[in-house]
Scaffold this motif. Structure first.
Motif, PDB file in Angstrom:
ATOM      1  N   GLU A  96       1.103  -0.919  -0.093  1.00  0.00           N
ATOM      2  CA  GLU A  96       0.478  -0.070  -0.070  1.00  0.00           C
ATOM      3  C   GLU A  96       1.398   1.236  -0.187  1.00  0.00           C
ATOM      4  OE1 GLU A  96      -3.378   0.139  -0.805  1.00  0.00           O
ATOM      5  OE2 GLU A  96      -4.052  -1.716   0.676  1.00  0.00           O
ATOM      6  N   VAL A  97       0.138   1.984  -0.507  1.00  0.00           N
ATOM      7  CA  VAL A  97       1.317   3.629  -0.431  1.00  0.00           C
ATOM      8  C   VAL A  97       1.008   4.916   0.518  1.00  0.00           C
ATOM      9  CG1 VAL A  97       1.940   5.053  -2.193  1.00  0.00           C
ATOM     10  CG2 VAL A  97       1.635   3.117  -2.925  1.00  0.00           C
ATOM     11  N   TYR A  98       1.529   4.861   0.827  1.00  0.00           N
ATOM     12  CA  TYR A  98       1.381   6.263   2.170  1.00  0.00           C
ATOM     13  C   TYR A  98       1.804   7.361   2.307  1.00  0.00           C
ATOM     14  CZ  TYR A  98      -1.604   2.647   5.142  1.00  0.00           C
ATOM     15  OH  TYR A  98      -1.909   1.913   5.648  1.00  0.00           O
ATOM     16  N   GLY A  99       1.086   8.420   2.424  1.00  0.00           N
ATOM     17  CA  GLY A  99       2.192   9.982   2.375  1.00  0.00           C
ATOM     18  C   GLY A  99       1.730  10.853   3.428  1.00  0.00           C
ATOM     19  N   SER A 100       2.479  11.847   3.454  1.00  0.00           N
ATOM     20  CA  SER A 100       1.953  12.941   4.598  1.00  0.00           C
ATOM     21  C   SER A 100       2.035  13.949   3.577  1.00  0.00           C
ATOM     22  CB  SER A 100       2.784  12.939   5.730  1.00  0.00           C
ATOM     23  OG  SER A 100       2.621  13.243   6.779  1.00  0.00           O
ATOM     24  N   ALA A 101       1.808  14.441   3.845  1.00  0.00           N
ATOM     25  CA  ALA A 101       2.155  16.692   3.603  1.00  0.00           C
ATOM     26  C   ALA A 101       3.115  17.820   4.425  1.00  0.00           C
ATOM     27  CB  ALA A 101       0.988  17.564   3.185  1.00  0.00           C
TER      28      ALA A 101
ATOM     29  N   THR B 273      -1.309   8.883   5.721  1.00  0.00           N
ATOM     30  CA  THR B 273      -2.876   8.553   4.886  1.00  0.00           C
ATOM     31  C   THR B 273      -2.527   7.690   3.752  1.00  0.00           C
ATOM     32  OG1 THR B 273      -3.229  11.006   5.972  1.00  0.00           O
ATOM     33  CG2 THR B 273      -4.285   9.357   4.127  1.00  0.00           C
ATOM     34  N   LYS B 274      -2.792   6.632   4.055  1.00  0.00           N
ATOM     35  CA  LYS B 274      -3.137   5.799   2.972  1.00  0.00           C
ATOM     36  C   LYS B 274      -3.381   7.028   1.701  1.00  0.00           C
ATOM     37  CE  LYS B 274      -4.519   1.428   3.281  1.00  0.00           C
ATOM     38  NZ  LYS B 274      -5.534   0.774   3.439  1.00  0.00           N
ATOM     39  N   LEU B 275      -2.870   6.260   0.406  1.00  0.00           N
ATOM     40  CA  LEU B 275      -2.770   6.708  -0.221  1.00  0.00           C
ATOM     41  C   LEU B 275      -3.315   6.568  -2.037  1.00  0.00           C
ATOM     42  CD1 LEU B 275      -0.199   9.464  -0.357  1.00  0.00           C
ATOM     43  CD2 LEU B 275      -2.136   9.711  -0.001  1.00  0.00           C
ATOM     44  N   SER B 276      -3.327   4.851  -2.208  1.00  0.00           N
ATOM     45  CA  SER B 276      -3.135   3.447  -3.015  1.00  0.00           C
ATOM     46  C   SER B 276      -4.995   3.423  -2.704  1.00  0.00           C
ATOM     47  CB  SER B 276      -2.620   2.691  -2.628  1.00  0.00           C
ATOM     48  OG  SER B 276      -2.303   2.726  -1.106  1.00  0.00           O
ATOM     49  N   THR B 277      -5.214   3.468  -4.435  1.00  0.00           N
ATOM     50  CA  THR B 277      -7.412   3.008  -4.097  1.00  0.00           C
ATOM     51  C   THR B 277      -7.285   1.804  -3.789  1.00  0.00           C
ATOM     52  OG1 THR B 277      -7.487   3.564  -6.616  1.00  0.00           O
ATOM     53  CG2 THR B 277      -7.595   5.137  -4.865  1.00  0.00           C
ATOM     54  N   ALA B 278      -6.198   0.747  -4.232  1.00  0.00           N
ATOM     55  CA  ALA B 278      -6.129  -0.831  -3.902  1.00  0.00           C
ATOM     56  C   ALA B 278      -4.901  -0.867  -3.476  1.00  0.00           C
ATOM     57  CB  ALA B 278      -6.839  -1.117  -4.841  1.00  0.00           C
ATOM     58  N   PRO B 279      -4.571  -1.945  -3.102  1.00  0.00           N
ATOM     59  CA  PRO B 279      -3.246  -2.619  -2.902  1.00  0.00           C
ATOM     60  C   PRO B 279      -2.583  -3.683  -3.997  1.00  0.00           C
ATOM     61  CG  PRO B 279      -4.898  -3.769  -1.905  1.00  0.00           C
ATOM     62  CD  PRO B 279      -5.288  -3.086  -2.424  1.00  0.00           C
TER      63      PRO B 279
ATOM     64  N   LEU C 237      -3.477   7.010  -6.838  1.00  0.00           N
ATOM     65  CA  LEU C 237      -3.254   7.798  -5.906  1.00  0.00           C
ATOM     66  C   LEU C 237      -4.307   8.919  -6.078  1.00  0.00           C
ATOM     67  CD1 LEU C 237       0.350   8.033  -4.808  1.00  0.00           C
ATOM     68  CD2 LEU C 237      -0.720   5.564  -4.734  1.00  0.00           C
ATOM     69  N   ARG C 238      -4.850   8.950  -4.400  1.00  0.00           N
ATOM     70  CA  ARG C 238      -5.590   9.732  -4.641  1.00  0.00           C
ATOM     71  C   ARG C 238      -6.207  10.023  -2.949  1.00  0.00           C
ATOM     72  NH1 ARG C 238     -11.016   8.427  -7.485  1.00  0.00           N
ATOM     73  NH2 ARG C 238      -9.317   8.006  -9.026  1.00  0.00           N
ATOM     74  N   GLY C 239      -7.040  11.416  -3.086  1.00  0.00           N
ATOM     75  CA  GLY C 239      -6.767  12.073  -1.499  1.00  0.00           C
ATOM     76  C   GLY C 239      -6.531  13.635  -1.231  1.00  0.00           C
ATOM     77  N   ALA C 240      -7.193  13.580   0.187  1.00  0.00           N
ATOM     78  CA  ALA C 240      -6.818  15.506   0.492  1.00  0.00           C
ATOM     79  C   ALA C 240      -5.621  15.270   0.567  1.00  0.00           C
ATOM     80  CB  ALA C 240      -7.492  15.931   1.391  1.00  0.00           C
ATOM     81  N   VAL C 241      -4.687  14.585   1.507  1.00  0.00           N
ATOM     82  CA  VAL C 241      -3.198  14.406   1.647  1.00  0.00           C
ATOM     83  C   VAL C 241      -2.835  14.605   0.665  1.00  0.00           C
ATOM     84  CG1 VAL C 241      -1.110  13.326   2.716  1.00  0.00           C
ATOM     85  CG2 VAL C 241      -3.380  13.091   4.594  1.00  0.00           C
ATOM     86  N   LEU C 242      -2.849  13.937  -0.325  1.00  0.00           N
ATOM     87  CA  LEU C 242      -2.263  14.010  -2.040  1.00  0.00           C
ATOM     88  C   LEU C 242      -2.247  15.500  -2.701  1.00  0.00           C
ATOM     89  CD1 LEU C 242      -0.603  12.582  -4.530  1.00  0.00           C
ATOM     90  CD2 LEU C 242      -2.587  12.166  -5.196  1.00  0.00           C
TER      91      LEU C 242
END
Length: 128
Positions: free
Chosen positions: A58-63, A88-94, A107-112
């Motif tokens: 899984e791909v995670y990220g932080s701003a 925060t998990k950014l990947s939409t699927a493993p 990848l998607r989401g508010a943190v991205l």
């Protein structure tokens, strides 16, 4: 409408050399890139390569730079608990490497969005 291309540097993680069982490994320094000309909602598509099969991640990220009691620094990396609010998990699927060494990911989401709009992201992975 044409998509906006945002070249983000390649990231390589030493999954075999750092104990990461059940944890997220991230660079201690952010990946930096040119901010896009407009602030918007983003979806990042890319390719992940791993030379071993039967692995998923899984791909995670932080701003912001991850820190605190749920994270520790080892060499040039930060290792965090995936349940922490810091990452925060950014990947939409493993991303599953059962069929080939290179796999697509989204990848998607508010943190991205926040990270892309500020021109830096702390990117990490968790082995599943």
């Amino acid at each position: 409408m044409n998509p906006i291309a945002i070249p983000i540097p390649n990231a390589q993680f030493p999954l075999a050399s750092i104990p990461t069982a059940g944890r997220v490994i991230m660079y201690a320094q952010p990946l930096t890139f040119d901010r896009p000309p407009i602030s918007a909602q983003y979806v990042l598509e890319g390719q992940a390569t791993y030379q071993q099969t039967n692995l998923s991640l899984e791909v995670y990220g932080s701003a912001f730079q991850p820190s605190g009691p749920n994270c520790q620094t080892i060499s040039n990396y930060i290792i965090c608990d995936p349940a922490s609010v810091i990452v925060t998990k950014l990947s939409t699927a493993p991303v599953n490497f059962s069929s080939a060494a290179t796999q697509p990911f989204v990848l998607r989401g508010a943190v991205l969005n926040q990270a892309i709009n500020q021109g830096q992201i702390w990117l990490g992975v968790q082995i599943g």
